[in-house]
Write a protein that holds these residues in place. Structure first.
Motif, PDB file in Angstrom:
ATOM      1  N   UNK A   9      11.256   2.725  15.108  1.00 19.73           N
ATOM      2  CA  UNK A   9      11.321   2.026  16.402  1.00 19.73           C
ATOM      3  C   UNK A   9      10.817   0.587  16.328  1.00 19.73           C
ATOM      4  N   UNK A  10      10.240   0.203  15.191  1.00 17.52           N
ATOM      5  CA  UNK A  10       9.618  -1.115  15.142  1.00 17.52           C
ATOM      6  C   UNK A  10      10.610  -2.226  14.803  1.00 17.52           C
ATOM      7  N   UNK A  11      10.093  -3.453  14.822  1.00 15.61           N
ATOM      8  CA  UNK A  11      10.879  -4.643  14.514  1.00 15.61           C
ATOM      9  C   UNK A  11      11.500  -4.516  13.117  1.00 15.61           C
ATOM     10  N   UNK A  12      12.781  -4.911  13.006  1.00 17.25           N
ATOM     11  CA  UNK A  12      13.468  -4.822  11.718  1.00 17.25           C
ATOM     12  C   UNK A  12      12.917  -5.859  10.741  1.00 17.25           C
ATOM     13  N   UNK A  13      12.573  -5.409   9.549  1.00 19.51           N
ATOM     14  CA  UNK A  13      12.168  -6.336   8.496  1.00 19.51           C
ATOM     15  C   UNK A  13      12.978  -6.016   7.245  1.00 19.51           C
ATOM     16  N   UNK A  14      12.896  -6.868   6.249  1.00 21.82           N
ATOM     17  CA  UNK A  14      13.583  -6.571   4.990  1.00 21.82           C
ATOM     18  C   UNK A  14      12.831  -5.458   4.258  1.00 21.82           C
ATOM     19  N   UNK A  15      13.501  -4.805   3.321  1.00 17.33           N
ATOM     20  CA  UNK A  15      12.826  -3.777   2.534  1.00 17.33           C
ATOM     21  C   UNK A  15      11.695  -4.414   1.725  1.00 17.33           C
ATOM     22  N   UNK A  16      11.933  -5.624   1.195  1.00 18.22           N
ATOM     23  CA  UNK A  16      10.890  -6.318   0.416  1.00 18.22           C
ATOM     24  C   UNK A  16       9.644  -6.553   1.248  1.00 18.22           C
ATOM     25  N   UNK A  17       9.841  -6.972   2.504  1.00 18.13           N
ATOM     26  CA  UNK A  17       8.697  -7.212   3.377  1.00 18.13           C
ATOM     27  C   UNK A  17       7.954  -5.896   3.628  1.00 18.13           C
ATOM     28  N   UNK A  18       8.705  -4.814   3.846  1.00 23.28           N
ATOM     29  CA  UNK A  18       8.089  -3.515   4.120  1.00 23.28           C
ATOM     30  C   UNK A  18       7.296  -3.005   2.918  1.00 23.28           C
ATOM     31  N   UNK A  19       7.834  -3.193   1.718  1.00 20.05           N
ATOM     32  CA  UNK A  19       7.173  -2.677   0.517  1.00 20.05           C
ATOM     33  C   UNK A  19       5.995  -3.574   0.114  1.00 20.05           C
ATOM     34  N   UNK A  20       6.111  -4.882   0.398  1.00 21.93           N
ATOM     35  CA  UNK A  20       5.033  -5.817   0.045  1.00 21.93           C
ATOM     36  C   UNK A  20       5.043  -6.137  -1.442  1.00 21.93           C
ATOM     37  N   UNK A  21       4.093  -6.976  -1.888  1.00 29.00           N
ATOM     38  CA  UNK A  21       4.170  -7.347  -3.305  1.00 29.00           C
ATOM     39  C   UNK A  21       2.996  -6.872  -4.142  1.00 29.00           C
ATOM     40  N   UNK A  22       2.155  -6.015  -3.593  1.00 29.27           N
ATOM     41  CA  UNK A  22       1.061  -5.467  -4.391  1.00 29.27           C
ATOM     42  C   UNK A  22       1.595  -4.361  -5.305  1.00 29.27           C
ATOM     43  N   UNK A  23       1.014  -4.230  -6.509  1.00 32.55           N
ATOM     44  CA  UNK A  23       1.415  -3.106  -7.372  1.00 32.55           C
ATOM     45  C   UNK A  23       0.822  -1.802  -6.840  1.00 32.55           C
TER      46      UNK A  23
END
Lengths: 224, 224
Positions: B157-171
């Motif tokens: 239900x939340x604001x659409x973001x890219x998959x990259x933004x959702x996953x983030x860049x931390x290992x």
């Protein structure tokens, strides 16, 4: 459009030679179906398969892996975006065309029933829409008759390349993935396209499809 | 390491309230098991579920989607590279820890049997190795006790973001994906992490997991 062809899939109805074997008989009884109406499934008929086709019980009769593959492909964002077409070519040289609108049953038992219906009726329709269609054709004829281009073959024995290299950068691409859990293609792939291996270990067919789909989606900005 | 938690999964044994219903009884007989030893499955017990828990027969009892999810995750290249951990949190606040070495049965019937065994024995072992373990814990306790970091929640239900933004860049990332086919999280997610929606339409849980895994693999050069 990304075309995925699952080649030499181990999808077939129970062959007549197996109809007298106890595990095949009891399986068809349990499902209240005639043996002529039942998909071969090595989970339930491995003794019959091994008796008639020695050593093939781990390869033949694997509707389960086609089910998982279709759940991965049909539910992908690429398919929802209208840019994926999936074809299932079988060991008997039949080809199933899967309409992108087709919702694959989540339950394996329902999926089995659907494919068994397809083998009986040749098409599965919903109102005027053909959801699944099965025709007789070998792989080469099918590719040439449908004008499928940029054919690339996933083949575990070949030189390792990146997934991006295997998928290539054309929007109009046809990827062939083997529809079996072990062994080699039965179809002679000579002259059909270049061969690529994306990982040094064995991968399941849905893992290969999922990697190819995700690479294509990102390259062609279907998703970011 | 990418941690994937499937939250509020619709995985449970047949509740006692359903034990007298004809579809539950006939299902357990067909499988030659006591009802106390059988997973709830809405494909076979939807009448019983709807009688006792009105309107919940399309949500409760979905071992099928957990099966497909686990086949996608455990067979991924990320898991083969030793960088994926999968946890299944259920509606009853149990958490199943899946050893990365665990090979998920391809056949749904065998998967069912495996999970039923797990509920009875609390662990599934192969020699000294624990393949599956189930403990009692709610989501928040589990996350804090295991020191899981960078928690990100997939929430349609939340604001659409890219998959990259959702996953983030931390290992070192923990992604929460809902383990149900419709509706909302039952667990209150307040304060657990930021929420992301990656597509304007409904996606299956394995599609979300597959997109997240593929993005993580490419960002951290597990694959190219």
């Amino acid at each position: 459009m990304l075309n995925i062809i699952i080649a030499d899939s181990e999808l077939e109805m129970v062959p007549k030679e197996l109809w007298s074997f106890p595990d095949a008989v009891s399986y068809s009884k349990r499902r209240s179906k005639k043996l002529s109406e039942v998909l071969l499934d090595s989970n339930y008929m491995h003794r019959a398969i091994d008796s008639v086709f020695p050593g093939e019980s781990t390869r033949r009769g694997r509707p389960d892996i086609i089910h998982t593959l279709l759940l991965a492909c049909q539910e992908s964002i690429l398919n929802k975006a209208g840019q994926l077409l999936v074809f299932i070519h079988t060991r008997e040289n039949k080809v199933i065309t899967v309409n992108p609108q087709t919702r694959i049953p989540r339950s394996f038992n329902r999926f089995q029933g659907l494919i068994e219906d397809l083998y009986m009726k040749r098409t599965i329709q919903n109102n005027d829409q053909v959801l699944l269609e099965i025709i007789d054709s070998n792989l080469k004829e099918f590719i040439s008759r449908n004008g499928l281009k940029n054919v690339r073959i996933f083949s575990p024995e070949d030189r390792i390349s990146s997934v991006s290299e295997a998928v290539g950068d054309s929007t109009d691409t046809t990827l062939i993935i083997g529809g079996f859990s072990e062994g080699k293609y039965r179809t002679d792939m000579e002259g059909l396209g270049n061969k690529y291996s994306i990982y040094p270990e064995e991968l399941t067919i849905w893992t290969v499809a999922m990697e190819a789909i995700c690479t294509y989606e990102r390259l062609h900005k279907v998703i970011s």
